[in-house]
Scaffold this motif. Structure first.
Motif, PDB file in Angstrom:
ATOM      1  N   ALA A 149       0.816  -1.222   0.000  1.00 53.58           N
ATOM      2  CA  ALA A 149       0.000   0.000   0.000  1.00 53.58           C
ATOM      3  C   ALA A 149       0.849   1.271   0.000  1.00 53.58           C
ATOM      4  O   ALA A 149       0.339   2.360   0.271  1.00 53.58           O
ATOM      5  CB  ALA A 149      -0.932   0.003   1.207  1.00 53.58           C
ATOM      6  N   SER A 150       2.139   1.157  -0.342  1.00 54.66           N
ATOM      7  CA  SER A 150       3.011   2.331  -0.245  1.00 54.66           C
ATOM      8  C   SER A 150       2.702   3.395  -1.289  1.00 54.66           C
ATOM      9  O   SER A 150       3.178   4.524  -1.199  1.00 54.66           O
ATOM     10  CB  SER A 150       4.480   1.920  -0.350  1.00 54.66           C
ATOM     11  N   TYR A 152       0.100   4.889  -1.449  1.00 51.07           N
ATOM     12  CA  TYR A 152      -0.658   5.934  -0.751  1.00 51.07           C
ATOM     13  C   TYR A 152       0.247   7.063  -0.280  1.00 51.07           C
ATOM     14  O   TYR A 152      -0.224   8.146   0.065  1.00 51.07           O
ATOM     15  CB  TYR A 152      -1.420   5.333   0.426  1.00 51.07           C
ATOM     16  N   GLU A 159      -0.543   9.894   4.882  1.00 52.48           N
ATOM     17  CA  GLU A 159       0.472   8.930   5.312  1.00 52.48           C
ATOM     18  C   GLU A 159       1.895   9.478   5.271  1.00 52.48           C
ATOM     19  O   GLU A 159       2.648   9.359   6.238  1.00 52.48           O
ATOM     20  CB  GLU A 159       0.389   7.665   4.443  1.00 52.48           C
ATOM     21  N   CYS A 297      -1.671  -8.737   7.031  1.00 49.99           N
ATOM     22  CA  CYS A 297      -0.907  -7.477   7.060  1.00 49.99           C
ATOM     23  C   CYS A 297      -0.661  -6.985   8.490  1.00 49.99           C
ATOM     24  O   CYS A 297       0.495  -6.770   8.877  1.00 49.99           O
ATOM     25  CB  CYS A 297      -1.587  -6.411   6.211  1.00 49.99           C
ATOM     26  N   SER A 335      -9.238  -0.618   5.990  1.00 54.01           N
ATOM     27  CA  SER A 335      -7.869  -0.092   5.923  1.00 54.01           C
ATOM     28  C   SER A 335      -6.839  -0.947   6.652  1.00 54.01           C
ATOM     29  O   SER A 335      -5.711  -0.498   6.880  1.00 54.01           O
ATOM     30  CB  SER A 335      -7.816   1.344   6.480  1.00 54.01           C
ATOM     31  N   THR A 337      -5.171  -3.293   5.547  1.00 51.09           N
ATOM     32  CA  THR A 337      -4.037  -3.578   4.674  1.00 51.09           C
ATOM     33  C   THR A 337      -3.094  -2.374   4.581  1.00 51.09           C
ATOM     34  O   THR A 337      -1.908  -2.530   4.313  1.00 51.09           O
ATOM     35  CB  THR A 337      -4.496  -3.959   3.256  1.00 51.09           C
ATOM     36  N   ARG A 338      -3.638  -1.179   4.808  1.00 52.69           N
ATOM     37  CA  ARG A 338      -2.847   0.052   4.675  1.00 52.69           C
ATOM     38  C   ARG A 338      -2.269   0.544   6.000  1.00 52.69           C
ATOM     39  O   ARG A 338      -1.088   0.919   6.073  1.00 52.69           O
ATOM     40  CB  ARG A 338      -3.710   1.153   4.063  1.00 52.69           C
ATOM     41  N   MET A 341       1.226  -0.197   7.609  1.00 50.82           N
ATOM     42  CA  MET A 341       2.394   0.295   6.880  1.00 50.82           C
ATOM     43  C   MET A 341       3.268   1.199   7.738  1.00 50.82           C
ATOM     44  O   MET A 341       4.474   1.291   7.524  1.00 50.82           O
ATOM     45  CB  MET A 341       1.929   1.053   5.625  1.00 50.82           C
ATOM     46  N   PHE A 375      -2.588  -4.056  -5.772  1.00 48.30           N
ATOM     47  CA  PHE A 375      -3.179  -2.905  -5.072  1.00 48.30           C
ATOM     48  C   PHE A 375      -3.327  -1.708  -6.008  1.00 48.30           C
ATOM     49  O   PHE A 375      -4.368  -1.039  -6.017  1.00 48.30           O
ATOM     50  CB  PHE A 375      -2.307  -2.509  -3.877  1.00 48.30           C
ATOM     51  N   ILE A 387      -7.487  -0.752   0.884  1.00 49.98           N
ATOM     52  CA  ILE A 387      -7.281   0.621   1.363  1.00 49.98           C
ATOM     53  C   ILE A 387      -6.704   0.588   2.763  1.00 49.98           C
ATOM     54  O   ILE A 387      -6.741   1.515   3.486  1.00 49.98           O
ATOM     55  CB  ILE A 387      -8.581   1.442   1.313  1.00 49.98           C
TER      56      ILE A 387
END
Length: 387
Positions: A149-150, A152, A159, A297, A335, A337-338, A341, A375, A387
């Motif tokens: 998810a980088s 983002y 982020e 994740c 979110s 999965t995000r 991070m 993604f 997301i």
């Protein structure tokens, strides 16, 4: 002072030229992949169910997708209703910098995120070198760049700016510049509420160091209390501005907690274990890549953060542990999965393992890059899946 600083920066780039070149090649490559998959997803893959009236080409997606439009709306029109769930620093910076971009809030936001992320890449590599060496630090930084998810960090999301506030605070704390560390810790909370995890980690670090000294007397205890309170006062003075603003507008200083419910997030609860079990069971109830990753994740990043404790400072590892646990207290799968991070210590562990084991490095990087492609292509399809 300016001359010394420039010499230090120049020396840093010369000393680690090979590692930094590799890092930025990965950065450029993944951003090219992002742009490519955005186009492929938009033009050649089935569209999702999400409706975006103002999307007419792939570039429009990065200014409309999910919460991006909310940040831009706040920057232009201010807060109302459920939008209080979003912390204020990122929209404020967008508004302040928009005149430089001829009034374009979109490009101001895009620039803030991308410049922030480039600085984050440099700061993370710089910080980790002392603890795990230059090669492991390189792999750790690349692991952040290719986290699924980088992307983002390269669109108008908060982020990258949050990462920047966190890392400036962490480096300042390491250098014993506690006032700067406290200021940027407060700014991190004003960017994302997860910044509270860093404040808690600092408190734990102070306490553990006090216990390790084994010098329990009135003077040392008073100093611990003084340092802790001073740090907390600075952080709360900054965050208090946001609370006062909310109270003035809504008659509720904690209205952001109510607003979170609109976005399917409950008031935080300490019952984390039952929710983790629920996430695991969902994999079998609703077999899909999404449900699998919503479990894997956060759990993977949590385990890696815990395993980093042997090599990394307490505040660094426990910030990462706390920040992964925070979303799990809201009983929401959105979110997941995000949000993990931002667990920086997990990348330190990945870097260490990648240096020691070529097999681990290849497997991890292939999995991450594959998921990164998936993604980014789903974003191109206008699917709010990952997301």
């Amino acid at each position: 002072i300016k001359g010394i600083l420039m010499n230090n920066i120049s020396s840093f780039f010369k000393t680690y030229k090979k590692e930094l070149t590799t890092i930025f090649l990965f950065f450029i490559a993944t951003r090219i992949i992002f742009a490519l998959m955005l186009n492929i997803g938009y033009y050649y893959l089935p569209k999702g169910y999400d409706v975006y009236d103002n999307v007419h080409k792939p570039l429009d997606i990065i200014f409309q997708f999910n919460d991006i439009s909310n940040f831009l709306y706040i920057a232009q029109n201010g807060y109302n209703g459920s939008l209080y769930a979003f912390a204020p620093l990122y929209p404020v910076m967008i508004k302040l910098l928009s005149p430089i971009f001829f009034g374009s809030y979109e490009w101001a936001a895009f620039t803030i995120s991308n410049i922030s992320f480039i600085i984050v890449i440099l700061l993370l590599f710089y910080y980790l070198i002392e603890y795990i060496g230059k090669t492991a630090s390189m792999y750790a930084t690349i692991a952040l760049i290719i986290y699924p998810a980088s992307h983002y960090n390269s669109v108008p999301y908060s982020e990258a700016l949050y990462f920047l506030m966190i890392l400036i605070s962490i480096i300042s704390y390491k250098n014993k510049d506690y006032m700067i560390a406290a200021i940027f810790c407060g700014l991190s909370i004003l960017t994302r509420i997860n910044g509270i995890a860093l404040l808690a980690a600092y408190g734990l670090d102070m306490l553990v160091n006090y216990i390790k000294q084994k010098n329990y007397n009135i003077k040392s205890t008073s100093q611990l209390i003084k340092n802790g309170i001073s740090f907390l006062v600075v952080v709360m003075a900054l965050y208090g501005l946001w609370l006062v603003y909310m109270y003035a507008k809504t008659d509720n200083a904690l209205y952001f907690l109510e607003a979170q419910k609109t976005w399917s997030r409950e008031t935080p609860s300490p019952l984390i274990i039952p929710f983790i079990i629920k996430l695991f069971i969902r994999i079998f109830q609703y077999p899909a890549l999404r449900t699998t990753l919503e479990f894997l994740c956060p759990i993977t990043m949590l385990i890696f953060s815990i395993l980093s404790v042997k090599k990394m400072p307490i505040y660094f590892s426990f910030y990462s542990i706390f920040t992964v646990l925070m979303p799990l207290t809201t009983n929401s799968t959105w979110s997941l999965t995000r949000l993990p991070m931002v667990a920086l210590a997990a990348y330190a562990f990945i870097g260490i393992k990648s240096e020691k084991s070529k097999v681990f490095r290849i497997i991890w990087f292939l999995i991450s890059l594959t998921l990164f492609v998936i993604f980014t292509s789903t974003m191109g399809q206008l699917r709010a899946t990952f997301i």
